[in-house]
Design a protein around this motif. Structure first.
Motif, PDB file in Angstrom:
ATOM      1  N   ALA A  98      61.693  -9.259  57.617  1.00 13.58           N
ATOM      2  CA  ALA A  98      62.594  -8.255  57.918  1.00 13.58           C
ATOM      3  C   ALA A  98      63.997  -8.809  58.123  1.00 13.58           C
ATOM      4  O   ALA A  98      64.370  -9.941  58.309  1.00 13.58           O
ATOM      5  CB  ALA A  98      61.753  -7.665  59.276  1.00 13.58           C
ATOM      6  N   GLY A  99      64.949  -7.693  58.020  1.00 15.40           N
ATOM      7  CA  GLY A  99      66.281  -8.021  58.176  1.00 15.40           C
ATOM      8  C   GLY A  99      66.906  -8.462  57.119  1.00 15.40           C
ATOM      9  O   GLY A  99      68.166  -8.615  57.167  1.00 15.40           O
ATOM     10  N   HIS A 100      66.337  -8.654  55.961  1.00 13.81           N
ATOM     11  CA  HIS A 100      66.876  -9.342  54.601  1.00 13.81           C
ATOM     12  C   HIS A 100      67.301  -8.361  53.821  1.00 13.81           C
ATOM     13  O   HIS A 100      67.770  -8.529  52.489  1.00 13.81           O
ATOM     14  CB  HIS A 100      66.313 -10.508  54.371  1.00 13.81           C
ATOM     15  N   VAL A 101      66.750  -7.019  53.917  1.00 15.33           N
ATOM     16  CA  VAL A 101      66.965  -5.978  52.668  1.00 15.33           C
ATOM     17  C   VAL A 101      67.940  -4.852  53.252  1.00 15.33           C
ATOM     18  O   VAL A 101      67.735  -4.240  54.370  1.00 15.33           O
ATOM     19  CB  VAL A 101      65.584  -5.521  52.542  1.00 15.33           C
ATOM     20  N   SER A 102      68.926  -4.512  52.442  1.00 16.75           N
ATOM     21  CA  SER A 102      69.951  -3.670  53.065  1.00 16.75           C
ATOM     22  C   SER A 102      69.436  -2.190  52.736  1.00 16.75           C
ATOM     23  O   SER A 102      70.018  -1.423  53.145  1.00 16.75           O
ATOM     24  CB  SER A 102      71.130  -3.904  52.307  1.00 16.75           C
ATOM     25  N   THR A 103      68.589  -2.010  51.713  1.00 11.43           N
ATOM     26  CA  THR A 103      68.334  -0.865  51.338  1.00 11.43           C
ATOM     27  C   THR A 103      67.349  -0.264  52.380  1.00 11.43           C
ATOM     28  O   THR A 103      66.329  -0.738  52.594  1.00 11.43           O
ATOM     29  CB  THR A 103      67.420  -0.600  49.858  1.00 11.43           C
ATOM     30  N   ARG A 104      67.588   1.051  53.010  1.00 14.33           N
ATOM     31  CA  ARG A 104      66.705   1.617  53.846  1.00 14.33           C
ATOM     32  C   ARG A 104      66.871   3.326  53.738  1.00 14.33           C
ATOM     33  O   ARG A 104      67.840   3.766  53.349  1.00 14.33           O
ATOM     34  CB  ARG A 104      67.084   1.106  55.340  1.00 14.33           C
ATOM     35  N   LEU A 105      65.824   3.954  54.258  1.00 12.57           N
ATOM     36  CA  LEU A 105      65.755   5.140  54.446  1.00 12.57           C
ATOM     37  C   LEU A 105      67.103   5.856  55.173  1.00 12.57           C
ATOM     38  O   LEU A 105      67.318   5.230  56.126  1.00 12.57           O
ATOM     39  CB  LEU A 105      64.628   5.907  54.826  1.00 12.57           C
ATOM     40  N   SER A 142      57.837  -8.625  60.543  1.00 14.85           N
ATOM     41  CA  SER A 142      58.920  -7.663  60.098  1.00 14.85           C
ATOM     42  C   SER A 142      59.068  -6.582  61.087  1.00 14.85           C
ATOM     43  O   SER A 142      60.181  -5.878  60.688  1.00 14.85           O
ATOM     44  CB  SER A 142      57.996  -6.709  58.698  1.00 14.85           C
ATOM     45  N   ILE A 143      58.558  -6.696  62.229  1.00 13.91           N
ATOM     46  CA  ILE A 143      59.297  -5.877  63.377  1.00 13.91           C
ATOM     47  C   ILE A 143      60.760  -6.220  63.709  1.00 13.91           C
ATOM     48  O   ILE A 143      61.010  -7.511  63.774  1.00 13.91           O
ATOM     49  CB  ILE A 143      58.358  -6.037  64.456  1.00 13.91           C
ATOM     50  N   SER A 183      58.844  -1.663  56.547  1.00 20.31           N
ATOM     51  CA  SER A 183      59.457  -2.291  57.705  1.00 20.31           C
ATOM     52  C   SER A 183      61.102  -2.664  57.062  1.00 20.31           C
ATOM     53  O   SER A 183      62.169  -2.732  57.995  1.00 20.31           O
ATOM     54  CB  SER A 183      58.807  -3.689  57.784  1.00 20.31           C
ATOM     55  N   ALA A 184      61.312  -2.918  55.763  1.00 23.89           N
ATOM     56  CA  ALA A 184      62.493  -3.288  55.357  1.00 23.89           C
ATOM     57  C   ALA A 184      63.531  -2.034  55.457  1.00 23.89           C
ATOM     58  O   ALA A 184      64.588  -2.264  55.220  1.00 23.89           O
ATOM     59  CB  ALA A 184      62.612  -3.553  53.856  1.00 23.89           C
ATOM     60  N   HIS A 185      62.788  -0.740  55.616  1.00 25.11           N
ATOM     61  CA  HIS A 185      63.756   0.480  55.766  1.00 25.11           C
ATOM     62  C   HIS A 185      64.037   0.912  57.062  1.00 25.11           C
ATOM     63  O   HIS A 185      64.803   1.692  57.402  1.00 25.11           O
ATOM     64  CB  HIS A 185      63.104   1.577  54.924  1.00 25.11           C
TER      65      HIS A 185
END
Length: 303
Positions: free
Chosen positions: A23-30, A257-258, A139-141
């Motif tokens: 978690a926390g390493h992906v900038s793309t989110r809803l 991923s929380i 989780s990435a979103h």
């Protein structure tokens, strides 16, 4: 609860075949709903056009499903509890694992109107067929330093006359089966337990693999359903117990991923006629902190 070898193998494959992204390493989110309005205020808006509670029908539902509450009361209590922990429409992603049936969208849409977009993890009968891969993507979103509310469970219909496993649908004169996938799986299981089932060498077909999985995952509950006083009443609870195995495995696998926190609300969706409120029997309401630790069972506050 004992699972068949086929069910255990299916669950193991779901757990091991996929990996969850950190978690926390992906900038793309809803894009989540703007936070100008508090979630508790959005509950009032979400139910403004809904019917009022019918005391006679309310008693009928609760006599068949003790512990059930209508969706308005459910949303009110859930939102109040989560607001205390920092959940609001601007920092919360809703994720659901509910049946594909359009009636399952009622509960989903009510919570979408409160928290914004929904990440769909579910398939037939409400099983989380998106699995570990879907959970990792979801989780990435979640907004940075934000929260996730996950709602899961099977559904069942009840008519105005109290028939379980059937429901009135808008624009359809026929009182229809609900949940169709669950009832089909129950009939399949009955054929096995009473010895009338035909041998099918094609256990899984990609054109209907979700229903095949539902039928496999309900196999351990054959005796329980056969002994039930009301099979259609017991069926969603058997499905829930099977789904809970998968949901717990997916959540435990994806703990890393929380982000800020995770709330998991599980139970039985109870669909009703279009002019009645839907109901929900909450069976689980857990809160996990940012480290993935289960820190609070909030279920007693929903009863």
């Amino acid at each position: 609860m004992k699972l068949s070898l086929a069910s255990i193998a299916l669950l193991a494959a779901s757990a091991s075949a996929f990996t969850t992204s950190p978690a926390g390493h992906v900038s793309t989110r809803l894009a989540v709903a703007p936070g100008e309005t508090k979630a508790s205020e959005k509950v009032v808006q979400a139910f403004a056009d809904k019917p009022e509670e019918d005391p006679e029908f309310d008693a009928l539902v609760k006599s068949n499903f003790p512990g059930a509450i209508n969706n308005r009361d459910l949303a009110t209590r859930v939102v109040e509890l989560l607001e205390e922990k920092g959940f609001d429409p601007s920092n919360t992603l809703l994720a659901t694992s509910l049946c594909a049936d359009e009636l399952a969208r009622v509960l989903e849409d009510e919570f979408v109107s409160i928290y914004g977009n929904n990440f769909n993890l579910g398939g037939l009968s409400g099983f989380p067929f998106a699995g570990n891969t879907g959970w990792g993507a979801m989780s990435a979103h979640v907004p940075d330093d934000g929260f996730c509310l996950t709602i899961h469970g099977p559904h069942v219909g009840i008519t105005k006359e109290g028939q379980i496993g059937k429901v009135e649908r808008s624009g359809i004169a026929l009182v229809d089966t609900c949940c169709g996938s669950a009832v089909a799986a129950s009939n399949y299981l009955s054929g096995i337990t009473d010895g009338t089932a035909s041998i099918n060498p094609r256990l899984q077909q990609f054109t209907d693999f979700q229903q095949g999985a539902v039928q496999e995952l309900i196999l351990p509950f054959g005796k329980r359903l056969a002994r039930a006083d009301e099979r259609m009443r017991e069926l969603p609870y058997a499905l829930y117990d099977s789904q809970e195995v998968m949901v717990t495995d997916i959540v435990n696998t994806g703990k890393a991923s929380i982000k800020q926190g995770l709330a998991v609300l599980g139970g039985i969706q109870i669909n009703t006629a279009p002019d009645q409120l839907d109901y929900f029997h909450p069976l689980r309401f857990d809160y996990y902190d940012a480290d993935g630790n289960l820190v609070e069972n909030m279920l007693p506050y929903l009863r």
